[in-house]
Design an enzyme around this catalytic site. Structure first.
Site, mmCIF file in Angstrom:
data_model
loop_
_atom_site.group_PDB
_atom_site.id
_atom_site.type_symbol
_atom_site.label_atom_id
_atom_site.label_comp_id
_atom_site.label_asym_id
_atom_site.label_seq_id
_atom_site.Cartn_x
_atom_site.Cartn_y
_atom_site.Cartn_z
ATOM 1 N N GLU A 71 0.821 -1.209 0.000
ATOM 2 C CA GLU A 71 0.000 0.000 0.000
ATOM 3 C C GLU A 71 0.856 1.261 0.000
ATOM 4 O O GLU A 71 0.507 2.243 -0.646
ATOM 5 C CB GLU A 71 -0.946 0.027 1.217
ATOM 6 C CG GLU A 71 -1.719 1.330 1.247
ATOM 7 C CD GLU A 71 -2.924 1.354 2.148
ATOM 8 O OE1 GLU A 71 -3.027 0.520 3.043
ATOM 9 O OE2 GLU A 71 -3.764 2.246 1.914
ATOM 10 N N ASP A 89 -0.298 -5.156 3.132
ATOM 11 C CA ASP A 89 -0.772 -3.942 3.781
ATOM 12 C C ASP A 89 -0.171 -3.954 5.179
ATOM 13 O O ASP A 89 -0.540 -4.777 6.022
ATOM 14 C CB ASP A 89 -2.308 -3.897 3.851
ATOM 15 C CG ASP A 89 -2.789 -2.516 4.279
ATOM 16 O OD1 ASP A 89 -1.969 -1.746 4.820
ATOM 17 O OD2 ASP A 89 -3.972 -2.214 4.071
ATOM 18 N N ILE A 91 -0.367 -1.872 7.687
ATOM 19 C CA ILE A 91 -1.404 -1.589 8.691
ATOM 20 C C ILE A 91 -2.720 -1.427 7.943
ATOM 21 O O ILE A 91 -2.922 -0.447 7.232
ATOM 22 C CB ILE A 91 -1.094 -0.310 9.505
ATOM 23 C CG1 ILE A 91 0.226 -0.475 10.271
ATOM 24 C CG2 ILE A 91 -2.250 -0.005 10.464
ATOM 25 C CD1 ILE A 91 0.584 0.690 11.193
ATOM 26 N N ASP A 92 -3.599 -2.410 8.077
ATOM 27 C CA ASP A 92 -4.923 -2.285 7.476
ATOM 28 C C ASP A 92 -5.854 -1.808 8.582
ATOM 29 O O ASP A 92 -6.084 -2.530 9.557
ATOM 30 C CB ASP A 92 -5.394 -3.630 6.914
ATOM 31 C CG ASP A 92 -6.756 -3.460 6.249
ATOM 32 O OD1 ASP A 92 -6.877 -2.590 5.379
ATOM 33 O OD2 ASP A 92 -7.695 -4.168 6.645
ATOM 34 N N THR A 94 -5.625 1.906 9.406
ATOM 35 C CA THR A 94 -4.731 2.918 9.993
ATOM 36 C C THR A 94 -5.494 3.854 10.934
ATOM 37 O O THR A 94 -4.973 4.256 11.977
ATOM 38 C CB THR A 94 -4.045 3.718 8.860
ATOM 39 O OG1 THR A 94 -3.367 2.781 8.025
ATOM 40 C CG2 THR A 94 -3.042 4.715 9.393
ATOM 41 N N ASP A 217 -6.010 -4.817 0.609
ATOM 42 C CA ASP A 217 -7.042 -4.959 1.648
ATOM 43 C C ASP A 217 -7.672 -6.360 1.620
ATOM 44 O O ASP A 217 -8.052 -6.895 2.647
ATOM 45 C CB ASP A 217 -8.175 -3.941 1.446
ATOM 46 C CG ASP A 217 -7.715 -2.491 1.509
ATOM 47 O OD1 ASP A 217 -6.896 -2.173 2.385
ATOM 48 O OD2 ASP A 217 -8.176 -1.679 0.686
HETATM 49 P P1 2AM Z 1 -6.417 1.153 5.191
HETATM 50 O O1 2AM Z 1 -6.588 1.429 6.645
HETATM 51 O O2 2AM Z 1 -5.261 0.288 4.898
HETATM 52 O O3 2AM Z 1 -6.456 2.405 4.342
HETATM 53 C C1 2AM Z 1 -11.784 0.987 6.231
HETATM 54 O O4 2AM Z 1 -13.121 0.906 6.197
HETATM 55 C C2 2AM Z 1 -11.184 -0.083 5.353
HETATM 56 O O5 2AM Z 1 -11.166 0.398 3.986
HETATM 57 C C3 2AM Z 1 -9.763 -0.358 5.721
HETATM 58 O O6 2AM Z 1 -9.450 -1.670 5.366
HETATM 59 C C4 2AM Z 1 -9.007 0.678 4.906
HETATM 60 O O7 2AM Z 1 -7.687 0.291 4.688
HETATM 61 C C5 2AM Z 1 -9.798 0.630 3.611
HETATM 62 N N1 2AM Z 1 -9.684 1.843 2.779
HETATM 63 C C6 2AM Z 1 -9.161 1.863 1.544
HETATM 64 N N2 2AM Z 1 -9.215 3.092 1.010
HETATM 65 C C7 2AM Z 1 -9.796 3.894 1.930
HETATM 66 C C8 2AM Z 1 -10.132 5.310 1.978
HETATM 67 N N3 2AM Z 1 -9.898 6.122 0.947
HETATM 68 N N4 2AM Z 1 -10.692 5.784 3.097
HETATM 69 C C9 2AM Z 1 -10.926 4.956 4.147
HETATM 70 N N5 2AM Z 1 -10.642 3.625 4.152
HETATM 71 C C10 2AM Z 1 -10.081 3.091 3.064
HETATM 72 CA CA CA Z 2 -2.970 0.333 5.083
#
Ligand code: 2AM
Ligand code: CA
Length: 277
Positions: A71, A89, A91-92, A94, A217
């Site tokens: 990511e 990823d 940290i999924d 964040t 994700d």
């Molecule tokens: P991330 O934390 O790695 O960005 C949140 O509902 C989930 O959707 C998480 O798995 C988050 O991953 C992902 N996500 C991807 N794109 C996003 C965005 N633009 N805004 C918020 N969450 C996102």
């Molecule tokens: Ca992430």
């Protein structure tokens, strides 16, 4: 691919995920930089980047010819040159990492010639490891995960990562989820797609739906659900890609057709437009 090689990939994926999780826990209570990616609701921290670099270094030390899609984009090569690609990823979830310090995960998948071979999702705050090898089943720590219990749609606990943005409204997803929420037992929104997909495999949730996610994700969670006996596709019923965005429906197999049919018949679904957001 030989079973021995798959085991080696899985062992390294687990080692990477646990090392990444340990680093994120150590960094959590020290000051770190938080930046906006596309908006105030899309965060990246210095910890995401440091953890991704750690995982990349560990993978390339053992497999210098493998490709990596992460990511945070810290891999310097071109992953499309490689037969075997790791999708990570660091940290999924964040936002959860920053606000809650729980409900985030490390997601690592290995794809060989475009097919999922290994999936690992690690929850550092609970020390829970979800893992699967293609054809060898899915596990939570040492416990085998099997979605054998029949679940009706009205008994299901469904989860989503709905974005309340213009695009979501344009596709009617707010209306659908409002209606769907009244049709199922209850809805949840946990904030880490990799963890939510793993929870579907473990039967803690019965289904997960998202209008749009990135491959890092869903790359690992997809295999974990499939190996537990569940179904995962795009909202249109297509197999999930490993190298581009997609909508996602993952659930207990007993109501997959009904759920997918419900979403499709109630929403204007143009998959390429969803992807291009
Ligand atoms: P991330 O934390 O790695 O960005 C949140 O509902 C989930 O959707 C998480 O798995 C988050 O991953 C992902 N996500 C991807 N794109 C996003 C965005 N633009 N805004 C918020 N969450 C996102
Ligand atoms: Ca992430």
């Amino acid at each position: 691919m030989q079973p021995k090689v798959l085991e080696e990939w899985k062992d390294l994926a687990i080692l990477c995920a646990k090392s990444a999780g340990k680093l994120s826990l150590e960094k959590m209570n020290q000051p770190y930089e938080v930046n906006y990616k596309t908006s105030a609701s899309d965060l990246v921290t210095a910890v995401d980047e440091e953890v991704e670099q750690l995982v990349i270094d560990m993978i390339l030390k053992k497999y210098p010819d493998h490709g990596i899609i992460g990511e945070e984009n810290r891999f310097k090569g071109d992953p499309s040159d490689a037969e075997t690609v790791w999708i990570i990823d660091p940290i999924d979830g964040t936002t959860n990492f920053v606000h809650q310090q729980i409900n985030y995960s490390v997601s690592i998948a290995v794809y060989h010639k475009g097919e999922a071979a290994v999936g690992v999702v690690y929850d550092p705050s609970r020390d829970e490891l979800f893992h699967a090898i293609k054809g060898k089943g899915a596990f939570l720590n040492d416990r085998k995960l099997e979605l054998t219990r029949e679940v009706k749609l009205e008994e299901a606990l469904l989860c989503t990562s709905l974005f309340w943005n213009k695009k979501a409204e344009q596709f009617g997803i707010d209306v659908i989820f409002k209606e769907l929420a009244g049709k199922v037992r209850a809805m949840r929104l946990l904030g880490s797609a990799a963890l939510e997909l793993s929870y579907v495999a473990a039967g803690r949730l019965d289904g997960y739906v998202s209008l749009q996610l990135n491959p890092w994700d869903f790359g690992a969670g997809k295999l974990i659900i499939e190996e537990a006996g569940g179904k995962v596709t795009s909202m249109g019923g297509k197999p999930l890609p490993f190298n581009e965005k997609s909508s996602v429906v993952g659930c207990n197999p007993s109501f997959y057709a009904e759920l997918k049919g419900y979403i499709r018949s109630n929403m204007f679904l143009n998959e390429s437009a969803v992807k291009d957001e």
